[in-house]
Design a protein around this motif. Structure first.
Motif, short mmCIF file in Angstrom:
data_model
loop_
_atom_site.label_atom_id
_atom_site.label_comp_id
_atom_site.label_asym_id
_atom_site.label_seq_id
_atom_site.Cartn_x
_atom_site.Cartn_y
_atom_site.Cartn_z
N VAL A 48 69.25 -24.75 31.47
CA VAL A 48 68.31 -23.74 30.98
C VAL A 48 67.78 -22.91 32.15
O VAL A 48 67.69 -21.68 32.08
CB VAL A 48 67.15 -24.41 30.20
CG1 VAL A 48 66.02 -23.43 29.93
CG2 VAL A 48 67.68 -24.97 28.89
N ALA A 56 70.40 -20.53 33.09
CA ALA A 56 70.53 -19.44 32.10
C ALA A 56 69.38 -18.45 32.19
O ALA A 56 69.53 -17.28 31.84
CB ALA A 56 70.59 -20.05 30.69
N MET A 57 68.22 -18.90 32.66
CA MET A 57 67.05 -18.01 32.75
C MET A 57 66.98 -17.29 34.11
O MET A 57 66.04 -16.57 34.39
CB MET A 57 65.76 -18.81 32.51
CG MET A 57 65.68 -19.32 31.07
SD MET A 57 64.23 -20.36 30.76
CE MET A 57 62.93 -19.15 30.55
N HIS A 108 64.19 -14.73 33.07
CA HIS A 108 64.25 -14.00 31.80
C HIS A 108 64.45 -14.97 30.64
O HIS A 108 64.92 -16.10 30.84
CB HIS A 108 65.35 -12.93 31.84
CG HIS A 108 66.68 -13.48 32.24
ND1 HIS A 108 67.49 -14.16 31.37
CD2 HIS A 108 67.33 -13.49 33.44
CE1 HIS A 108 68.59 -14.55 31.99
NE2 HIS A 108 68.52 -14.16 33.26
N THR A 112 65.60 -16.83 27.00
CA THR A 112 66.89 -17.37 26.57
C THR A 112 66.73 -18.01 25.18
O THR A 112 65.62 -18.02 24.63
CB THR A 112 67.41 -18.40 27.59
OG1 THR A 112 68.75 -18.76 27.26
CG2 THR A 112 66.55 -19.66 27.61
N THR A 131 61.93 -16.00 24.46
CA THR A 131 62.65 -17.28 24.47
C THR A 131 62.47 -17.92 23.09
O THR A 131 61.36 -17.98 22.57
CB THR A 131 62.11 -18.23 25.56
OG1 THR A 131 62.43 -17.68 26.83
CG2 THR A 131 62.72 -19.63 25.46
#
Ligand code: S3P
Length: 429
Positions: free
Chosen positions: A264, A267-268, A296, A298, A326
């Motif tokens: 995570v 991904a962010m 950012h 997700t 998110t």
């Protein structure tokens, strides 16, 4: 607590909670001596020690070093009076599987929070295996009259390592093999450790399937407990969201069934590096470096959820500091943790000025607004306290937690370690 200018330095988080519990349990059922190095001396794991002492096992602890004098699979003795699991769901659900296999009756209870947590999820499969369990309508206290178990093939409605482990541990005492199939993979420490102690267990990760056959004796082991990624999570997020930060977290267990938070963070857009990947007592371990990052939003959903379930409160905090939306879904299990974490995370993030919408199985968080200090209601939930301590360090103004002591459940030195990275005491009373 105030905003922290920067978090810098190295930290070694305490031992893994799940592995510490399992070490006490399997060590008690094994023949001979088991030594746990780096044991987590949090209140939950101490509850496990106390329960097994009450069942006749000699256990010595000096800080993080624990020695268990196991008496073999059938060496437990009937306890006098109720066992007390305190706040610990893991103690309760795993020990229930073991007690279901004993030729005596045991009562078990816990604190106010634990007495509200659902136990039908273990009562039902253990009942199918032949155990006689009385409860307060699916809640503690339980009275477990053990013995005469037979194996089952259990299709679990929930991806829960506690349920899976309970059934596999009961399988040690059952006639015939016992298998569990889950809707998604949950943490596999029980399977790894059972194998290490000599049990006849096999797993098929793709099918989310584990199967145990009785008959093998367990043999005492020397186990090095790696650092808990669930405790490291607070420093991972603090390092990412606090300004000018750079933290090295040493000795983190990155078992893939636990490490969803790392995917995570990647991904962010988090600045994260993994150093010196190695194996310790059958578990993957590495050091992790994090630095302040422009994050950012997700979407977090599906099979990754059980691999980060305990980290979702602090992931929600991270999302509040990330740009954009998110979405966290498929996480209804949050409602039955030490508090209803969908409600408690939403209440506290909202109090700090975050735009968060709770849903039936998660949250929608519109991140990127500056947060401000607030009075945090922890509901005595250790993970809520630590998540919002981290949020407080990145928010403007002053925050206060209504309870600091609850962190002792999983991380007694949390505020000391956090203060070390901030270069000053973070706690105000
Ligand atoms: C745990 C399993 C998880 C987790 C808990 C520890 C374990 O619970 O939330 O903190 O050690 O097996 P569930 O099995 O209820 O998901």
């Amino acid at each position: 607590m105030h905003k922290c200018k920067q978090l810098r330095g190295e930290i070694r988080v305490p031992g893994d909670k799940s592995i510490s519990h399992r070490g006490i349990m399997l060590g008690s059922l094994a023949r001979g001596k088991t030594c746990l190095h780096g044991f987590l001396s949090g209140a939950d794991c101490l509850s496990s020690i106390e329960c097994f002492r009450r069942l006749g096992i000699q256990i010595e602890r000096e800080g993080e070093e624990v020695t268990i004098h196991g008496r073999g699979l059938y060496g437990l003795r009937e306890a006098c009076g109720l066992l007390d699991a305190g706040n610990s769901g893991t103690t309760t659900r795993l020990i229930s599987g073991i007690l279901a296999g004993q030729n005596f009756t045991t009562g078990i209870t816990g604190d106010d929070s634990l007495r509200k947590r659902p136990m039908k999820r273990v009562i039902e499969p253990l009942g199918q295996m032949g155990a006689d369990i009385r409860s307060a309508d699916g809640f503690l206290p339980l009275t477990i009259r053990g013995g005469g178990l037979h194996g089952i093939d259990y299709i679990s409605p929930v991806a829960s390592a506690q349920v899976k482990s309970c059934i596999l541990l009961a399988g040690l005492f059952a006639e015939g093999s016992t298998s569990v199939t889950e809707p998604a993979v949950s943490r596999n420490h029980t399977e790894l450790m059972l194998k290490g102690f000599g049990a006849d267990i096999r797993t098929d990760t793709k099918r989310h399937y584990s199967c145990i056959r009785p008959g093998s004796q367990l043999t005492g082991q020397d186990i090095i407990v790696p650092g808990d990624i669930s405790s490291a999570a607070y420093f991972l997020v603090a390092g990412l969201i606090c300004q000018d930060s750079d933290i090295l977290i040493k000795n983190v267990n990155t078992n893939p069934t636990r490490a969803g938070i790392l995917s995570v963070i990647e991904a962010m857009g988090g600045n994260i590096d993994y150093i010196d990947r190695r194996e310790v007592s059958g578990e993957e371990v590495c050091d992790i470096n994090v630095r302040t990052s422009q994050l950012h939003g997700t979407v977090i959903e599906g099979d990754i959820i059980p691999t980060l379930i305990d980290e979702l409160p602090v992931i929600a905090v991270m999302a509040a500091f990330a740009d954009g939306e998110t979405i966290i879904r498929d996480a209804a299990e949050l409602k039955v943790k030490e508090s209803d974490r969908i409600a408690t995370v939403s209440e506290n993030l909202r109090a700090m000025g975050c735009d968060i919408r709770p849903t039936d199985d998660g949250f929608v968080i519109e991140g990127g607004r500056p947060l401000h200090g607030a009075l945090i209601h922890t509901y005595k939930d250790h993970r809520i306290a630590m998540s919002f301590a981290v949020a407080s360090l990145a928010a403007d103004g002053e925050s206060e937690l209504d309870d600091y002591a609850c962190v002792d459940i999983s991380y007694p030195g949390f505020f000391r370690d956090l203060s070390g990275l901030c270069g000053k005491s973070v706690k105000h009373f």
